[in-house]
Design an enzyme around this catalytic site. Structure first.
Site, PDB file in Angstrom:
ATOM      1  N   ARG A 172       0.819  -1.226   0.000  1.00  0.00           N
ATOM      2  CA  ARG A 172       0.000   0.000   0.000  1.00  0.00           C
ATOM      3  C   ARG A 172       0.842   1.260   0.000  1.00  0.00           C
ATOM      4  O   ARG A 172       1.878   1.320   0.643  1.00  0.00           O
ATOM      5  CB  ARG A 172      -0.866   0.039   1.255  1.00  0.00           C
ATOM      6  CG  ARG A 172      -2.006  -0.886   1.171  1.00  0.00           C
ATOM      7  CD  ARG A 172      -3.067  -0.619   2.231  1.00  0.00           C
ATOM      8  NE  ARG A 172      -4.059  -1.666   2.100  1.00  0.00           N
ATOM      9  CZ  ARG A 172      -3.906  -2.891   2.591  1.00  0.00           C
ATOM     10  NH1 ARG A 172      -2.827  -3.187   3.277  1.00  0.00           N
ATOM     11  NH2 ARG A 172      -4.826  -3.812   2.415  1.00  0.00           N
ATOM     12  N   TYR A 210      -3.186 -10.873  -4.518  1.00  0.00           N
ATOM     13  CA  TYR A 210      -3.463 -10.349  -3.193  1.00  0.00           C
ATOM     14  C   TYR A 210      -4.578 -11.143  -2.495  1.00  0.00           C
ATOM     15  O   TYR A 210      -4.402 -11.663  -1.399  1.00  0.00           O
ATOM     16  CB  TYR A 210      -3.825  -8.870  -3.293  1.00  0.00           C
ATOM     17  CG  TYR A 210      -4.003  -8.231  -1.948  1.00  0.00           C
ATOM     18  CD1 TYR A 210      -2.920  -8.096  -1.088  1.00  0.00           C
ATOM     19  CD2 TYR A 210      -5.256  -7.787  -1.515  1.00  0.00           C
ATOM     20  CE1 TYR A 210      -3.071  -7.532   0.169  1.00  0.00           C
ATOM     21  CE2 TYR A 210      -5.420  -7.220  -0.268  1.00  0.00           C
ATOM     22  CZ  TYR A 210      -4.325  -7.093   0.568  1.00  0.00           C
ATOM     23  OH  TYR A 210      -4.484  -6.552   1.819  1.00  0.00           O
ATOM     24  N   ASP A 212       6.746  -6.767   4.043  1.00  0.00           N
ATOM     25  CA  ASP A 212       5.656  -7.721   4.221  1.00  0.00           C
ATOM     26  C   ASP A 212       5.449  -8.797   3.155  1.00  0.00           C
ATOM     27  O   ASP A 212       6.087  -8.812   2.116  1.00  0.00           O
ATOM     28  CB  ASP A 212       4.362  -6.956   4.464  1.00  0.00           C
ATOM     29  CG  ASP A 212       3.663  -7.517   5.705  1.00  0.00           C
ATOM     30  OD1 ASP A 212       4.197  -8.477   6.278  1.00  0.00           O
ATOM     31  OD2 ASP A 212       2.605  -7.006   6.086  1.00  0.00           O
ATOM     32  N   LYS A 240       0.501  -2.213  22.673  1.00  0.00           N
ATOM     33  CA  LYS A 240       1.523  -1.222  23.050  1.00  0.00           C
ATOM     34  C   LYS A 240       0.899   0.172  23.181  1.00  0.00           C
ATOM     35  O   LYS A 240       1.242   0.938  24.078  1.00  0.00           O
ATOM     36  CB  LYS A 240       2.637  -1.212  21.998  1.00  0.00           C
ATOM     37  CG  LYS A 240       3.469  -2.493  22.028  1.00  0.00           C
ATOM     38  CD  LYS A 240       4.682  -2.431  21.125  1.00  0.00           C
ATOM     39  CE  LYS A 240       5.524  -3.691  21.324  1.00  0.00           C
ATOM     40  NZ  LYS A 240       6.734  -3.726  20.519  1.00  0.00           N
ATOM     41  N   GLU A 241      -0.036   0.470  22.265  1.00  0.00           N
ATOM     42  CA  GLU A 241      -0.680   1.787  22.299  1.00  0.00           C
ATOM     43  C   GLU A 241      -1.489   1.958  23.586  1.00  0.00           C
ATOM     44  O   GLU A 241      -1.475   3.019  24.208  1.00  0.00           O
ATOM     45  CB  GLU A 241      -1.593   1.942  21.070  1.00  0.00           C
ATOM     46  CG  GLU A 241      -0.806   1.971  19.765  1.00  0.00           C
ATOM     47  CD  GLU A 241      -1.656   1.769  18.517  1.00  0.00           C
ATOM     48  OE1 GLU A 241      -1.085   1.786  17.411  1.00  0.00           O
ATOM     49  OE2 GLU A 241      -2.891   1.598  18.643  1.00  0.00           O
ATOM     50  N   ASP A 253      45.185 -29.836   6.624  1.00  0.00           N
ATOM     51  CA  ASP A 253      44.260 -30.704   7.362  1.00  0.00           C
ATOM     52  C   ASP A 253      43.823 -31.825   6.412  1.00  0.00           C
ATOM     53  O   ASP A 253      43.954 -31.696   5.190  1.00  0.00           O
ATOM     54  CB  ASP A 253      43.077 -29.843   7.819  1.00  0.00           C
ATOM     55  CG  ASP A 253      41.910 -30.654   8.290  1.00  0.00           C
ATOM     56  OD1 ASP A 253      42.122 -31.533   9.138  1.00  0.00           O
ATOM     57  OD2 ASP A 253      40.787 -30.422   7.804  1.00  0.00           O
ATOM     58  N   ASP A 293      39.420 -26.894   7.563  1.00  0.00           N
ATOM     59  CA  ASP A 293      37.994 -26.569   7.456  1.00  0.00           C
ATOM     60  C   ASP A 293      37.280 -26.569   8.794  1.00  0.00           C
ATOM     61  O   ASP A 293      36.160 -26.102   8.909  1.00  0.00           O
ATOM     62  CB  ASP A 293      37.287 -27.600   6.556  1.00  0.00           C
ATOM     63  CG  ASP A 293      37.147 -28.938   7.261  1.00  0.00           C
ATOM     64  OD1 ASP A 293      38.168 -29.421   7.795  1.00  0.00           O
ATOM     65  OD2 ASP A 293      36.036 -29.490   7.290  1.00  0.00           O
TER      66      ASP A 293
HETATM   67  C1  GDG Z   1       0.182  -6.234  10.854  1.00  0.00           C
HETATM   68  C2  GDG Z   1       0.246  -7.489  11.714  1.00  0.00           C
HETATM   69  C3  GDG Z   1       1.499  -6.207  13.431  1.00  0.00           C
HETATM   70  C4  GDG Z   1      -6.972  -0.108  14.507  1.00  0.00           C
HETATM   71  N1  GDG Z   1      -8.243   0.225  14.538  1.00  0.00           N
HETATM   72  C5  GDG Z   1      -8.315   1.536  14.442  1.00  0.00           C
HETATM   73  C6  GDG Z   1      -7.055   2.050  14.357  1.00  0.00           C
HETATM   74  N2  GDG Z   1      -6.229   0.999  14.391  1.00  0.00           N
HETATM   75  C7  GDG Z   1      -4.782   1.070  14.339  1.00  0.00           C
HETATM   76  C8  GDG Z   1      -4.190   0.760  15.682  1.00  0.00           C
HETATM   77  C9  GDG Z   1      -2.875   0.115  15.319  1.00  0.00           C
HETATM   78  C10 GDG Z   1      -3.160  -0.507  13.968  1.00  0.00           C
HETATM   79  O1  GDG Z   1      -4.296   0.113  13.443  1.00  0.00           O
HETATM   80  C11 GDG Z   1      -3.447  -2.000  14.053  1.00  0.00           C
HETATM   81  O2  GDG Z   1      -2.346  -2.600  14.529  1.00  0.00           O
HETATM   82  P1  GDG Z   1      -2.057  -4.148  14.454  1.00  0.00           P
HETATM   83  O3  GDG Z   1      -0.873  -4.424  15.293  1.00  0.00           O
HETATM   84  O4  GDG Z   1      -3.300  -4.887  14.775  1.00  0.00           O
HETATM   85  O5  GDG Z   1      -1.591  -4.338  12.951  1.00  0.00           O
HETATM   86  P2  GDG Z   1      -2.129  -4.638  11.487  1.00  0.00           P
HETATM   87  O6  GDG Z   1      -1.950  -3.384  10.709  1.00  0.00           O
HETATM   88  O7  GDG Z   1      -3.490  -5.165  11.524  1.00  0.00           O
HETATM   89  O8  GDG Z   1      -1.152  -5.786  10.859  1.00  0.00           O
HETATM   90  C12 GDG Z   1       0.329  -7.141  13.180  1.00  0.00           C
HETATM   91  C13 GDG Z   1       1.424  -4.999  12.513  1.00  0.00           C
HETATM   92  O9  GDG Z   1       1.290  -5.380  11.136  1.00  0.00           O
HETATM   93  C14 GDG Z   1       2.655  -4.121  12.632  1.00  0.00           C
HETATM   94  O10 GDG Z   1       3.795  -4.787  12.175  1.00  0.00           O
HETATM   95  O11 GDG Z   1       1.461  -5.770  14.759  1.00  0.00           O
HETATM   96  O12 GDG Z   1       0.510  -8.315  13.931  1.00  0.00           O
HETATM   97  O13 GDG Z   1      -0.885  -8.303  11.482  1.00  0.00           O
HETATM   98  O14 GDG Z   1      -1.882   1.071  15.167  1.00  0.00           O
HETATM   99  O15 GDG Z   1      -4.059   1.945  16.403  1.00  0.00           O
HETATM  100  N3  GDG Z   1      -6.784   3.353  14.267  1.00  0.00           N
HETATM  101  C15 GDG Z   1      -7.825   4.204  14.249  1.00  0.00           C
HETATM  102  N4  GDG Z   1      -9.098   3.759  14.318  1.00  0.00           N
HETATM  103  C16 GDG Z   1      -9.391   2.452  14.414  1.00  0.00           C
HETATM  104  O16 GDG Z   1     -10.540   2.087  14.461  1.00  0.00           O
HETATM  105  N5  GDG Z   1      -7.592   5.503  14.178  1.00  0.00           N
END
Ligand code: GDG
Length: 747
Positions: free
Chosen positions: A18, A101, A155, A395-396, A514, A693
């Site tokens: 993307r 895809y 990815d 984490k968030e 060797d 070796d």
């Molecule tokens: C891959 C891997 C790996 C989600 N809903 C809303 C929203 N989000 C944001 C979150 C977070 C992100 O999207 C989702 O994070 P994930 O960790 O679930 O990752 P994915 O993008 O699904 O996929 C995953 C990641 O890549 C990173 O390497 O962790 O395991 O599958 O940042 O905050 N943000 C907003 N509204 C939503 O409703 N604004």
């Protein structure tokens, strides 16, 4: 050797499925909204920092290559884009994209890599479309690549791309990052052989292959070893034309952004709404995309069981389950959604009252500030995917905690669990455990919550998404430098010529060779590795032009049997015995060999526990060989054996040698290095060359003076100055040495 520092790069080129903007076309007008993901801001910040590091400001705008429909010129003239990236769109026809895809990526790789093999579809033409799409990406990328670029590919949609870059641009700096798990080899190998090889070889075009966790990196390396048979040493894969490192770089978040946004007025608006709605109740939340990997039904069952097990909590807890729309045009996803909605309805029907609904279900995406508000005012984050590469929401959520602290319940099958051990970890298939975990997290004392949160926050703050990106870039620079120095060490024609010239000029040269793996190829059983007459002839001819030492782990009888007619010095059992040319065997040992009585039963026990391994007894040593045994089991057994032996030989004059597929116990005080020192003690040799070796040859290389020419056969870390890639190169090289010296009649 490369001296490149990150600041030497003049441009970052990101390649991802993307583009970093959502493009909308309305009433003939095109608008772009920058995606808010961590990766986008990490890359922008990295560009900024590299710009300030490279004092001459040579850093250029970052290029982002991704799938898109619009002309680059049109895209790059949009004001929102101009400020940030230079976009380069790859057009993929719908007919290809569907099988690439929708098919290969999402119907095969996604389920398989998330451990749902039964959902994997091996559709007709999927792989061909995948290849085609990777080629289309490459076609665009190759127009862009320039020296000084750092190419960063992302990815599972682009597994084949790194090797395409490497083939045409051998000097390019390339990193690859995988955002989803890399499964264990047993799951990976479910795919047809051709797919496995293409994916692994494709990835190995990158200098660095990054994964979220150590386990994923190890799964990848194991697949490389099993499927391609390449050498792996300390996470570095080497083969003809391959030098790649795989390691863990857990992706992170912009900690400050999530922490600080809680206090913004835009967030406060949503916080007051949440407060009003929850009143004095406790709030649990989850946010995930609609996907079978997220474990919605298990989570709902756990919540239901929690209400049943803890009746006192009824009416006091609300579970806000946000499901973000995704792929819902696909029938399977629609069905899953229906089932989830029916379950929510059933639980609400079972426990709800006039003024309390246990579950608030939202099928939509939230605005950023709304999301942060939800994080900051939830008492529990219930993030329990069945599998997840990382899970950034976890984490968030932790980053958004302030004085009013919540607690995280996290699936141990999410990559994030590796770094967030202070959360309440659960197995998402264990409904009872999850139900109890909800109760534990909701009733956890504030002190305890703060203590746990602080530990996690510190970690995320220290290693935020900016450090993550920086780390990947710096490691790529390092791997590239290692790759170059490694390549320099491989002997080429010029180096061979130089060695041969000094050999010819020398008045008193000596060669240490060797035996197994150097003069003859490694065979399955040591007794099979007997020299052919041509080799005996070769050594005789060599011995007529130079002083020659065959320095081996073999026993005296073996060496005597084959080389007694040759005017050669023999070193047996790694230096335990020396027989100077024309002389008798001399020993470097004491006579006591009773130590073997203790070691032999231990090695025999390991032989029984590891099919294909065997014990070899020599005068001065006992060896447990495992080159014919199962790769992984024997590697494990070798570690166990070494640790058992280490304890046994404490305070004994013995030494353990960790050789190539062999664990050997020998008397201490001598090795190939000490034997070589004896041979060269007179100081008369004005040319010294050693080829070997094995790990035991490393002591030889290390003991010889810097002026000696030392050559390791094979790849991997070594004390030697040069490497030959294969054993057959040794024979060819020795022939050249003989001819050169014979021609000059300087023997
Ligand atoms: C891959 C891997 C790996 C989600 N809903 C809303 C929203 N989000 C944001 C979150 C977070 C992100 O999207 C989702 O994070 P994930 O960790 O679930 O990752 P994915 O993008 O699904 O996929 C995953 C990641 O890549 C990173 O390497 O962790 O395991 O599958 O940042 O905050 N943000 C907003 N509204 C939503 O409703 N604004």
């Amino acid at each position: 050797m490369s001296k490149s520092k990150p600041s030497d790069f003049t441009r970052i080129v990101i390649v991802a499925y993307r583009l970093p903007f959502t493009l909308k076309h309305r009433n003939g007008k095109l608008t772009a909204v920058q995606n808010t993901g961590g990766l986008v801001s990490a890359v922008l910040s990295l560009t900024q920092r590299m710009k300030s590091e490279s004092e001459n400001e040579t850093m250029e705008k970052t290029v982002w290559v991704g799938k898109g429909e619009y002309d680059n010129e049109r895209l790059n003239s949009l004001p929102e884009v101009k400020e940030t990236f230079e976009l380069s769109s790859v057009r993929i026809p719908d007919s290809v994209n569907e099988k690439f895809y929708g098919g290969f990526c999402n119907d095969l790789i996604w389920p398989l890599f998330h451990y749902f093999p039964s959902m994997a579809v091996f559709g007709q033409g999927y792989f061909e479309s995948y290849k085609k799409a990777n080629e289309l990406f490459y076609k665009e990328l190759r127009k862009i690549i320039r020296p000084g670029d750092f190419v960063w590919i992302h990815d599972y949609q682009l597994f084949l791309l790194p090797a395409m870059v490497r083939e045409e641009f051998p000097e390019a700096s390339v990193a690859f990052f995988l955002h989803i798990p890399f499964p264990s080899y047993e799951v990976f190998r479910i795919m047809p052989d051709g797919y496995q090889k293409a994916i692994l070889q494709g990835l190995l075009g990158a200098d660095l292959i990054g994964f979220h966790t150590h386990d994923y990196a190890q799964h990848f390396l194991k697949s490389v070893r099993r499927c391609l048979g390449y050498d792996i040493s300390l996470n570095t894969v080497t083969a003809e034309d391959v030098y790649s490192r795989a390691d863990a770089f857990p992706i992170s978040i912009d900690y400050n952004k999530f922490h600080d946004s809680v206090l913004l007025p835009e967030t406060e608006k949503y916080i007051s709404r949440i407060r009003k709605q929850k009143r004095d109740r406790l709030l649990i939340f989850s946010v995930d995309r609609l996907d079978y990997t997220k474990g919605f039904l298990n989570r709902l069952s756990a919540f239901e069981l929690f209400l049943e097990r803890y009746p006192g909590m009824r009416g006091r807890v609300i579970f806000n389950m946000v499901m973000v729309p995704s792929r819902d045009t696909i029938v399977r996803y629609q069905e899953m959604k229906k089932e989830i909605e029916a379950t929510v309805g059933r639980i609400n029907g079972k426990y709800g009252t006039l003024d309390w609904n246990p579950i608030i279900y939202q099928y939509r995406s939230l605005k950023f500030n709304e999301l942060v508000a939800l994080y900051s005012h939830s008492d529990v984050g219930l993030l329990t995917p069945l599998r997840d590469g990382m899970n950034l929401v976890a984490k968030e959520y932790v980053a958004a905690q302030h004085k009013r602290a919540g607690m995280l319940i996290l699936s141990e099958l999410a990559g994030a669990a590796a770094e967030m051990g202070e959360s309440v970890l659960v197995n998402p298939s264990d409904i009872g455990q999850m139900a109890d975990a909800i109760h534990e997290a909701l009733t956890m004392k504030d002190d305890e919550k703060h203590k746990r949160l602080e530990a996690m926050k510190n970690r995320i703050r220290e290693y935020d998404v900016f450090s993550w990106a920086d780390d990947i870039l710096r490691t790529t620079v390092k791997v590239k430098a290692d790759r170059e120095s490694y390549r320099i060490r491989l002997i080429n024609k010029d180096i061979e010529d130089r060695i041969i010239t000094s050999f010819c000029k020398a008045a008193s040269p000596v060669l240490f060779l060797d035996y197994d793996g150097t003069l003859v190829p490694i065979r399955e059983l040591p007794e099979l590795a007997v020299p052919e007459t041509t080799l005996v002839d070769l050594t005789a001819r060599l011995a007529s032009v130079t002083e020659l030492v065959i320095i081996s782990g073999r026993n005296r009888d073996f060496l005597d049997r084959w080389f007694s007619e040759v005017n050669v010095t023999l070193v047996a059992e790694h230096g335990a015995f020396i027989r100077y040319a024309g002389g008798e065997w001399e020993s470097s040992l004491g006579q006591d060999a009773t130590w073997k009585e203790g070691i032999m039963p231990v090695m025999s026990r390991f032989t029984n526990r590891c099919k294909g391994s065997f014990v070899e007894e020599k005068r001065a040593s006992l060896s447990w060989h495992y080159r014919n045994a199962d790769e992984d089991l024997s590697a494990l057994r070798a570690i166990e054996l070494k640790s058992e032996l280490e304890e046994m030989i404490l305070n004994m004059p013995l030494q353990i040698i960790d050789g190539h597929k062999v664990v050997e116990v020998k008397m201490a005080g001598y090795n190939k290095g000490t034997a070589a020192m004896k041979v060269t003690a007179s100081g008369r040799n004005d040319f010294v060359l050693a080829i070997g070796d094995d790990k035991t040859d490393e002591e030889l290389f290390a003991a010889l003076p810097d002026s000696a020419v030392t050559i390791k056969v094979g790849k991997g870390p070594t004390n030697a100055t040069y490497n030959f890639t294969k054993q057959t190169s040794v024979t060819r090289f020795l022939e050249r040495m003989i001819e050169a010296r014979e021609k000059q009649e300087c023997s």
